[in-house]
Design a protein around this motif. Structure first.
Motif, PDB file in Angstrom:
ATOM      1  N   LEU A  85     -58.199  86.086 -88.945  1.00  0.00           N
ATOM      2  CA  LEU A  85     -58.803  85.742 -87.659  1.00  0.00           C
ATOM      3  C   LEU A  85     -59.874  86.737 -87.246  1.00  0.00           C
ATOM      4  O   LEU A  85     -60.922  86.338 -86.733  1.00  0.00           O
ATOM      5  N   THR A  86     -59.646  88.010 -87.486  1.00  0.00           N
ATOM      6  CA  THR A  86     -60.517  89.042 -86.914  1.00  0.00           C
ATOM      7  C   THR A  86     -61.582  89.601 -87.855  1.00  0.00           C
ATOM      8  O   THR A  86     -62.507  90.261 -87.397  1.00  0.00           O
ATOM      9  N   GLU A  95     -62.121  78.183 -86.426  1.00  0.00           N
ATOM     10  CA  GLU A  95     -61.468  79.290 -85.730  1.00  0.00           C
ATOM     11  C   GLU A  95     -60.152  78.861 -85.089  1.00  0.00           C
ATOM     12  O   GLU A  95     -59.187  79.623 -85.060  1.00  0.00           O
ATOM     13  N   TRP A  96     -60.094  77.632 -84.600  1.00  0.00           N
ATOM     14  CA  TRP A  96     -58.859  77.170 -83.965  1.00  0.00           C
ATOM     15  C   TRP A  96     -57.706  77.119 -84.972  1.00  0.00           C
ATOM     16  O   TRP A  96     -56.551  77.363 -84.613  1.00  0.00           O
ATOM     17  N   TRP A  99     -56.438  80.656 -85.311  1.00  0.00           N
ATOM     18  CA  TRP A  99     -55.598  80.965 -84.151  1.00  0.00           C
ATOM     19  C   TRP A  99     -54.238  80.281 -84.271  1.00  0.00           C
ATOM     20  O   TRP A  99     -53.211  80.862 -83.920  1.00  0.00           O
TER      21      TRP A  99
END
Length: 118
Positions: A85-86, A95-96, A99
């Motif tokens: 994610l980062t 991106e979802w 997450w």
């Protein structure tokens, strides 16, 4: 009946995921945070662990140990999900979805916990 189906599904998924570590190691190497040493070895060891734990779920004798092992493994690999994610290296993945992987780990831990009682 539902719990039995869930057990076999979990066993199949972890065993298959473990085998996949040896079929597509590059995928697992890519998600390893840089601070973790010996990436290749870690991918192999986690693959072996997933296979053994997945198969361990099938025996009533080893099931509680395998379930606890899966919980520990899920906790151990959580930093890889955070790294995905980062890090900015996985922009091809929505991106979802990155997450979504984080709370999914908690669901998987809960699911494994159902089989810790033996």
């Amino acid at each position: 009946m539902i719990q039995q189906i869930g057990l076999y599904l979990m066993s199949f998924l972890y065993t298959l995921a473990g085998i996949n570590h040896f079929i597509k190691p590059k995928m697992y190497l890519a998600i390893m945070p840089p601070y973790i040493p010996a990436h290749g070895l870690m991918v192999m060891l986690s693959g072996i662990a997933e296979i053994m734990l997945g198969l361990g779920l099938l025996s009533p004798v080893t099931r509680p140990w395998a379930a606890w092992g899966i919980i520990l493994l899920l906790i151990a690999i959580f930093p890889a999900n955070v790294y995905m994610l980062t890090s900015g290296k996985f922009s091809k993945i929505a991106e979802w979805l990155l997450w979504l992987r984080l709370p999914l780990q908690f669901f998987l831990i809960w699911w494994a916990y159902l089989y810790t009682k033996g």
